[in-house]
Scaffold this motif. Structure first.
Motif, PDB file in Angstrom:
ATOM      1  N   GLY A  70       0.583  -1.313   0.117  1.00  0.00           N
ATOM      2  CA  GLY A  70      -0.613   0.289   0.079  1.00  0.00           C
ATOM      3  C   GLY A  70       0.527   1.148  -0.068  1.00  0.00           C
ATOM      4  N   GLY A  71      -0.085   2.437   0.194  1.00  0.00           N
ATOM      5  CA  GLY A  71       1.018   3.613   0.491  1.00  0.00           C
ATOM      6  C   GLY A  71       0.768   4.260  -1.335  1.00  0.00           C
ATOM      7  N   ARG A  72       1.214   5.329  -0.815  1.00  0.00           N
ATOM      8  CA  ARG A  72       1.150   6.505  -2.423  1.00  0.00           C
ATOM      9  C   ARG A  72       2.641   6.674  -3.469  1.00  0.00           C
ATOM     10  NH1 ARG A  72      -4.180   6.754  -4.091  1.00  0.00           N
ATOM     11  NH2 ARG A  72      -5.189   7.101  -2.434  1.00  0.00           N
ATOM     12  N   ALA A  73       2.663   7.246  -4.316  1.00  0.00           N
ATOM     13  CA  ALA A  73       3.389   7.453  -5.145  1.00  0.00           C
ATOM     14  C   ALA A  73       5.003   8.084  -4.078  1.00  0.00           C
ATOM     15  CB  ALA A  73       3.297   8.278  -6.027  1.00  0.00           C
ATOM     16  N   VAL A  74       6.114   7.921  -4.893  1.00  0.00           N
ATOM     17  CA  VAL A  74       7.545   8.265  -4.339  1.00  0.00           C
ATOM     18  C   VAL A  74       8.484   8.283  -5.771  1.00  0.00           C
ATOM     19  CG1 VAL A  74       9.054   7.643  -3.025  1.00  0.00           C
ATOM     20  CG2 VAL A  74       6.987   6.801  -1.666  1.00  0.00           C
ATOM     21  N   ASP A 125      -0.158  17.376   4.377  1.00  0.00           N
ATOM     22  CA  ASP A 125       0.314  17.138   2.514  1.00  0.00           C
ATOM     23  C   ASP A 125       1.089  16.603   1.864  1.00  0.00           C
ATOM     24  OD1 ASP A 125      -2.506  17.831   3.040  1.00  0.00           O
ATOM     25  OD2 ASP A 125      -2.695  19.503   1.922  1.00  0.00           O
ATOM     26  N   SER A 126       2.154  16.214   2.682  1.00  0.00           N
ATOM     27  CA  SER A 126       3.656  15.144   2.150  1.00  0.00           C
ATOM     28  C   SER A 126       3.307  14.586   1.417  1.00  0.00           C
ATOM     29  CB  SER A 126       4.663  15.292   3.502  1.00  0.00           C
ATOM     30  OG  SER A 126       3.485  14.233   4.122  1.00  0.00           O
ATOM     31  N   PHE A 127       4.157  13.838   0.572  1.00  0.00           N
ATOM     32  CA  PHE A 127       4.152  12.710   0.021  1.00  0.00           C
ATOM     33  C   PHE A 127       3.831  11.287   0.407  1.00  0.00           C
ATOM     34  CE2 PHE A 127       9.248  12.816   1.073  1.00  0.00           C
ATOM     35  CZ  PHE A 127       9.438  11.578   1.169  1.00  0.00           C
ATOM     36  N   CYS A 128       3.554  10.184   0.679  1.00  0.00           N
ATOM     37  CA  CYS A 128       3.682   9.282   0.388  1.00  0.00           C
ATOM     38  C   CYS A 128       3.110   9.341   1.811  1.00  0.00           C
ATOM     39  CB  CYS A 128       4.589   8.118   0.117  1.00  0.00           C
ATOM     40  SG  CYS A 128       4.396   6.808   0.311  1.00  0.00           S
ATOM     41  N   PRO A 129       1.633   9.969   2.557  1.00  0.00           N
ATOM     42  CA  PRO A 129       1.877   9.802   3.956  1.00  0.00           C
ATOM     43  C   PRO A 129       2.019   8.650   4.627  1.00  0.00           C
ATOM     44  CG  PRO A 129      -0.174  10.327   2.396  1.00  0.00           C
ATOM     45  CD  PRO A 129       0.977  10.091   2.594  1.00  0.00           C
ATOM     46  N   GLY A 130       2.543   8.730   6.350  1.00  0.00           N
ATOM     47  CA  GLY A 130       2.316   7.917   6.973  1.00  0.00           C
ATOM     48  C   GLY A 130       2.761   8.090   8.298  1.00  0.00           C
TER      49      GLY A 130
END
Length: 221
Positions: A70-74, A125-130
């Motif tokens: 999972g997660g978002r784009a890096v 609102d950062s990249f691939c928030p976690g």
């Protein structure tokens, strides 16, 4: 402990390393710089705008890959740092939080040594928030973990420089995915005034907990 050397990692390489760690009951670390690419997460691939996001990444000169978790784009510029610590485990249900905490502390210690005062958390609102991230004004580090039978890998991305280029490509990518993102939330060692040239060896030392691990080439696994 082994220090792994070799080229860019493919998904099958991660599986091979985890199997080797489990079979040999020995930890391993790796620090490398992937090629210029945007790596999408499993969540991204389910979004209506995914194909548009891939096209937008390509328009910025980034190749695209999709990871199975999972997660978002890096985004990696070719100098962005990837790192991983592979550890043998007895119980896949235990130790996840401890491994995250230990790696976060070790990476923060390495950043401190190169002049960056990183702390847990991330800007909005950062990249691939976690939950497991480090920041110094902008997001510098994001962590993830994968657990298999007999071994676990806790890994992450560290933005060395090129934060503006990462912000530009991800602004277009995240817009296509309809995911909130602030380009100014991307930090870097360079942006924080740290010693960029010292990061890789300092990070390797920190991940190895100050030991001098023997080198193992990926082709030997």
């Amino acid at each position: 402990m082994r220090l792994l050397r070799g080229g860019a990692l493919a998904p099958e390489d991660t599986r091979r390393i985890l199997s080797w760690v489990a079979e040999n009951d020995e930890a391993a670390i790796r620090v490398w710089q992937p090629p210029r690419q945007v790596v999408f997460g499993r969540l991204d691939a389910t979004e209506p705008g995914y194909e548009t996001a891939v096209e937008r990444a390509a328009s910025h000169g980034f190749e695209t890959l999709e990871r199975r978790v999972g997660g978002r784009a890096v985004a990696y510029t070719g100098r962005t740092v990837a790192f991983a610590r592979y550890e043998p485990i007895d119980d896949a249900r235990r130790g996840i939080g401890g491994r995250y905490e230990a790696l976060s502390e070790d990476v923060a210690r390495a950043l401190d040594a190169v002049g960056v005062d990183a702390r847990p958390g991330e800007p909005q609102d950062s990249f691939c928030p976690g939950e497991h991230s480090l920041q110094d004004g902008g997001k510098l580090v994001g962590l993830a973990q994968r657990v298999t039978e007999g071994a676990a890998v806790t890994a992450g991305v560290l933005v060395l420089d090129g934060h503006e280029a990462i912000g530009r490509v991800l602004a277009d990518v995240y817009d296509a995915l309809a995911v909130p993102f602030d380009p100014d939330s991307v930090g870097s060692v360079q942006r924080s005034g740290g010693d960029v040239d010292a990061v890789l060896p300092t990070l390797e030392t920190a991940l190895a907990r100050g030991t001098s691990p023997s080198v193992l080439h990926l082709r030997q696994i």
